[in-house]
Design a protein around this motif. Structure first.
Motif, PDB file in Angstrom:
ATOM      1  N   UNK A 113      29.300  65.059  69.926  1.00 21.35           N
ATOM      2  CA  UNK A 113      30.008  64.731  71.162  1.00 21.35           C
ATOM      3  C   UNK A 113      30.801  63.438  70.978  1.00 21.35           C
ATOM      4  N   UNK A 114      30.180  62.441  70.374  1.00 19.77           N
ATOM      5  CA  UNK A 114      30.841  61.142  70.203  1.00 19.77           C
ATOM      6  C   UNK A 114      31.776  61.122  68.995  1.00 19.77           C
ATOM      7  N   UNK A 115      31.521  61.976  68.003  1.00 23.17           N
ATOM      8  CA  UNK A 115      32.382  62.073  66.823  1.00 23.17           C
ATOM      9  C   UNK A 115      32.754  63.551  66.639  1.00 23.17           C
ATOM     10  N   UNK A 116      33.734  64.050  67.387  1.00 23.62           N
ATOM     11  CA  UNK A 116      34.017  65.497  67.443  1.00 23.62           C
ATOM     12  C   UNK A 116      34.305  66.150  66.101  1.00 23.62           C
ATOM     13  N   UNK A 117      34.788  65.389  65.127  1.00 20.34           N
ATOM     14  CA  UNK A 117      35.125  66.003  63.844  1.00 20.34           C
ATOM     15  C   UNK A 117      33.897  66.596  63.160  1.00 20.34           C
ATOM     16  N   UNK A 118      32.687  66.167  63.557  1.00 15.27           N
ATOM     17  CA  UNK A 118      31.465  66.696  62.951  1.00 15.27           C
ATOM     18  C   UNK A 118      31.320  68.192  63.184  1.00 15.27           C
ATOM     19  N   UNK A 119      31.884  68.706  64.276  1.00 17.17           N
ATOM     20  CA  UNK A 119      31.831  70.135  64.562  1.00 17.17           C
ATOM     21  C   UNK A 119      33.155  70.829  64.258  1.00 17.17           C
ATOM     22  N   UNK A 120      34.046  70.160  63.555  1.00 17.56           N
ATOM     23  CA  UNK A 120      35.322  70.771  63.160  1.00 17.56           C
ATOM     24  C   UNK A 120      35.721  70.216  61.799  1.00 17.56           C
ATOM     25  N   UNK A 121      34.854  70.423  60.815  1.00 16.41           N
ATOM     26  CA  UNK A 121      35.058  69.850  59.482  1.00 16.41           C
ATOM     27  C   UNK A 121      36.037  70.727  58.690  1.00 16.41           C
ATOM     28  N   UNK A 122      37.171  70.149  58.260  1.00 20.32           N
ATOM     29  CA  UNK A 122      38.175  70.950  57.518  1.00 20.32           C
ATOM     30  C   UNK A 122      37.796  71.109  56.046  1.00 20.32           C
ATOM     31  N   UNK A 123      36.715  71.855  55.778  1.00 15.54           N
ATOM     32  CA  UNK A 123      36.222  71.967  54.402  1.00 15.54           C
ATOM     33  C   UNK A 123      37.177  72.762  53.511  1.00 15.54           C
ATOM     34  N   UNK A 124      38.107  73.501  54.096  1.00 22.29           N
ATOM     35  CA  UNK A 124      39.075  74.265  53.317  1.00 22.29           C
ATOM     36  C   UNK A 124      40.423  73.558  53.224  1.00 22.29           C
ATOM     37  N   UNK A 133      27.566  67.578  79.128  1.00 19.21           N
ATOM     38  CA  UNK A 133      28.259  67.920  80.375  1.00 19.21           C
ATOM     39  C   UNK A 133      28.234  66.743  81.341  1.00 19.21           C
ATOM     40  N   UNK A 134      27.074  66.108  81.483  1.00 24.79           N
ATOM     41  CA  UNK A 134      26.964  64.946  82.375  1.00 24.79           C
ATOM     42  C   UNK A 134      27.866  63.810  81.908  1.00 24.79           C
ATOM     43  N   UNK A 135      27.892  63.556  80.600  1.00 25.62           N
ATOM     44  CA  UNK A 135      28.760  62.499  80.070  1.00 25.62           C
ATOM     45  C   UNK A 135      30.219  62.800  80.357  1.00 25.62           C
ATOM     46  N   UNK A 178      31.432  64.679  82.814  1.00 26.35           N
ATOM     47  CA  UNK A 178      31.699  64.560  84.250  1.00 26.35           C
ATOM     48  C   UNK A 178      31.810  63.100  84.681  1.00 26.35           C
ATOM     49  N   UNK A 179      31.032  62.216  84.033  1.00 26.50           N
ATOM     50  CA  UNK A 179      31.080  60.798  84.380  1.00 26.50           C
ATOM     51  C   UNK A 179      32.136  60.035  83.597  1.00 26.50           C
ATOM     52  N   UNK A 180      32.968  60.759  82.869  1.00 26.32           N
ATOM     53  CA  UNK A 180      34.093  60.113  82.204  1.00 26.32           C
ATOM     54  C   UNK A 180      33.750  59.365  80.935  1.00 26.32           C
ATOM     55  N   UNK A 181      32.605  59.616  80.331  1.00 25.80           N
ATOM     56  CA  UNK A 181      32.236  58.966  79.077  1.00 25.80           C
ATOM     57  C   UNK A 181      32.938  59.700  77.935  1.00 25.80           C
ATOM     58  N   UNK A 182      33.841  59.010  77.265  1.00 23.89           N
ATOM     59  CA  UNK A 182      34.638  59.645  76.239  1.00 23.89           C
ATOM     60  C   UNK A 182      33.995  59.588  74.869  1.00 23.89           C
ATOM     61  N   UNK A 183      34.724  60.062  73.877  1.00 29.22           N
ATOM     62  CA  UNK A 183      34.228  60.081  72.507  1.00 29.22           C
ATOM     63  C   UNK A 183      34.290  58.671  71.926  1.00 29.22           C
ATOM     64  N   UNK A 184      33.502  58.439  70.871  1.00 30.85           N
ATOM     65  CA  UNK A 184      33.497  57.127  70.226  1.00 30.85           C
ATOM     66  C   UNK A 184      34.631  56.993  69.226  1.00 30.85           C
TER      67      UNK A 184
END
Length: 615
Positions: A184-195, A587-589, A591-597
């Motif tokens: 959630x805080x480092x979105x690239x962890x779930x979208x790693x461009x391994x190719x 989801x709570x983060x 909704x409360x406007x807590x963005x990525x790191x």
């Protein structure tokens, strides 16, 4: 989630020192499954997002976004129809035909393992003692009658199961939650461009190391995940670039309207329909033969009712009364039709069409349940398409009515199938069908509020369909509805639809034959539905599940002590639950406007809502 629900229910009960009997664990997992079925049965992951994709220019009606109250009304309209369908279908497919229902049987085996009991006897004729339940005993004694009691020497074994089970579940839960929160805080962890960045940005080839997806792959098993990844390679490495460079899909690859992803969707749809319908043909044929034979016996004077009653293993007070079933079905159809009319209006769908949807759902649910009982795969996607074809004829040109009526039909079939697995578990563990019925009603009622609330909150925090929640089945529903209205397909897609449908129709016939003959290679014949799902999802979904499938295969063939070794299933459950629970925190983060790191590494634009176009 039957196996996971039974496992967690057992662990919690042991921790609270309120040891539940196998029959009570069955009721716990039945209630949990009924609760979890609602998001799928009510179409919160397909039908409602499809209605939100409507275009006034293309469809003649603006997008439909349901409020919280409207979502509750829609859920209420379809929440109970499948529940009331279950008791009469149970008698046919579980008592009469003795269908295996592999997942339901596996759950019963797990419950017996957890309680240190022998594996359940899966043959009805050797379980006649269940008819001798003492009807004058109190409810508790009646519930556990004829069930072997654990001896004292099993206490140590049970404590070991509890200790190891909790240890594996807690650690896998913590690791999965940590990985998910980090993503959630480092979105690239779930979208790693391994190719490579080019393939990630232009062709959507990246990797999502989601432990929840890996856990799902473990539960699905190696053969299914292989089928899914074969579909992924054919769809995304062959057909996607072919359609792009040939000019058949000129838009961006990920565009569902004029891009390669939307183009290969049609091939996927052809595969799913061919595989599911061919797989259903033997079921329909057997049902027709049984019906003819039954009518012939009646004509010749044979007492069919006595034969059916002789096979029933439960006493009358433990069964759901026929009067409840009839009145419940009538009430659910009448109230459901009124609620659909209130939510969508007369222009959305005519009340008489909704009634037809319920009736068609009841008929198709019998077919779907029998297919599920034999193969452990529910062809609800194909049944939904059948209903869309029917309503394209009943209410031609009305895209909204086509989707809604198809959703009503699919809801009954899906709900009845999921609940039938639990009734099979209850049958093997000698749980009261009436107690399970109560659990199904309670679970469905609670889920109405939970599901509507969750859907409303997620819609506020995320775009659905969108990068974080693509909802691919929404495009399937809408695309087929539009096709049935105007008959227009993307260029050359019909040729590939027909070709792949033909290939997988043949494969489905071979698979049905091999399964019925119990040939060793049956499980290695690619599943058409799983193959097609590899087209629908981007490669990241399929690759992660393949990792889980490989883990399951290696563990089962090299490290598992025996067939009752449940350690890996426990870990997989922790993976799924950890990410599921932490997603509520995300989801709570949001909704409360807590963005990525940090949006580092998200230049490919595939990191979700947090970093849609970060560099």
């Amino acid at each position: 989630m039957s196996i996971q629900s039974a496992l967690i229910g057992f662990l919690i009960s042991q921790t609270l020192r309120t040891s539940l009997t196998p029959q009570e664990i069955v009721v716990v997992q039945t209630t949990a499954v009924a609760t979890g079925t609602m998001p799928l049965a009510a179409g919160f992951v397909g039908i409602l997002p499809a209605l939100a994709l409507l275009s006034e220019e293309k469809d003649g009606t603006p997008p439909i976004h349901l409020s919280w109250l409207a979502a509750v009304g829609w859920s209420c309209s379809i929440a109970y129809f499948g529940v009331f369908l279950s008791p009469p279908i149970r008698k046919q497919v579980i008592i009469e035909e003795e269908l295996p229902f592999p997942s339901g049987t596996a759950t019963a085996q797990l419950i017996n393992v957890l309680h240190e009991l022998p594996p359940p006897d899966t043959t009805i004729r050797r379980r006649r003692g269940y008819q001798e339940v003492d009807t004058e005993a109190d409810d508790r004694e009646d519930e556990v009658a004829e069930v072997p009691v654990r001896a004292d020497e099993h206490d140590e074994g049970e404590r070991e199961v509890l200790e190891h089970g909790w240890h594996s579940l807690v650690w896998s839960f913590i690791v999965s939650a940590f990985v998910s929160l980090s993503a959630y805080f480092f979105p690239v962890l779930f979208a790693i461009p391994i190719f490579g960045g080019y393939l990630a940005k232009q062709w959507l080839w990246y990797f999502t190391p989601s432990l929840s997806y890996i856990g799902q792959g473990i539960i699905m098993g190696f053969p299914t995940t292989v089928s899914m990844n074969l579909g992924m390679v054919v769809g995304w490495a062959v057909l996607s670039p072919l359609s792009k460079y040939s000019g058949w899909a000129p838009g961006p690859v990920g565009d569902m309207s004029n891009g390669a992803r939307g183009w290969i969707l049609w091939t996927s749809l052809g595969i799913m329909c061919a595989d599911s319908l061919v797989s259903l043909l033997p079921v329909v044929a057997e049902y027709a033969v049984d019906l003819v034979n039954t009518q012939r016996r009646i004509y010749l004077g044979a007492n069919v009712d006595d034969r059916t009653e002789d096979k029933e293993t439960e006493t009358e007070e433990r069964l759901v009364p026929v009067s409840w079933v009839i009145s419940g079905l009538l009430a659910s159809i009448i109230i459901g039709t009124i609620l659909v009319w209130v939510v969508f209006g007369n222009e959305g769908i005519k009340p008489w069409a909704t009634v037809l949807g319920f009736i068609l759902g009841g008929l198709l649910s019998i077919i779907g349940v029998r297919a599920l009982g034999e193969t452990d795969l529910s062809p609800v996607s194909a049944l939904g398409k059948v209903s869309q074809l029917f309503f394209a004829w009943v209410q031609p040109g009305n895209v909204v009515a086509n989707i809604i009526a198809g959703g009503v039909t699919e809801a009954g079939a899906l709900q009845a199938g999921d609940l039938m697995q639990d009734l099979k578990t209850g049958h093997l563990c000698h749980a009261s069908p009436r107690a399970q019925f109560y659990g199904q009603m309670i679970g469905s009622s609670v889920s109405i509020l939970v599901t509507a609330t969750a859907f409303t909150l997620y819609n506020r925090a995320y775009e659905i369909p969108g990068p974080s929640f693509p909802a691919p089945t929404a495009y399937v529903w809408l695309s087929l509805a539009r096709l049935l209205r105007d008959g227009h397909l993307p260029e050359k897609s019909a040729v590939f639809m027909a070709a792949f449908a033909g290939v997988f129709a043949v494969l489905a016939m071979v698979k049905v034959y091999a399964v019925r003959r119990e040939l060793w290679f049956a499980k290695w014949i690619p599943s058409g539905v799983a193959f097609a799902i590899g087209f629908l999802n981007t490669p990241s979904f399929s690759i992660a599940r393949l990792v889980g499938g490989v883990m399951e295969y290696i563990y089962r063939t090299r490290y598992a002590k025996d067939r009752q070794d449940i350690r890996l299933i426990v870990i997989a459950s922790g993976f799924v639950l950890g990410e599921g629970v932490i997603s509520i925190v995300g989801l709570a983060l949001q909704l409360f406007g807590v963005g990525v790191a940090s949006c580092w590494g998200c230049g490919h634009g595939l990191c979700g809502g947090g970093c849609p176009a970060a560099t």
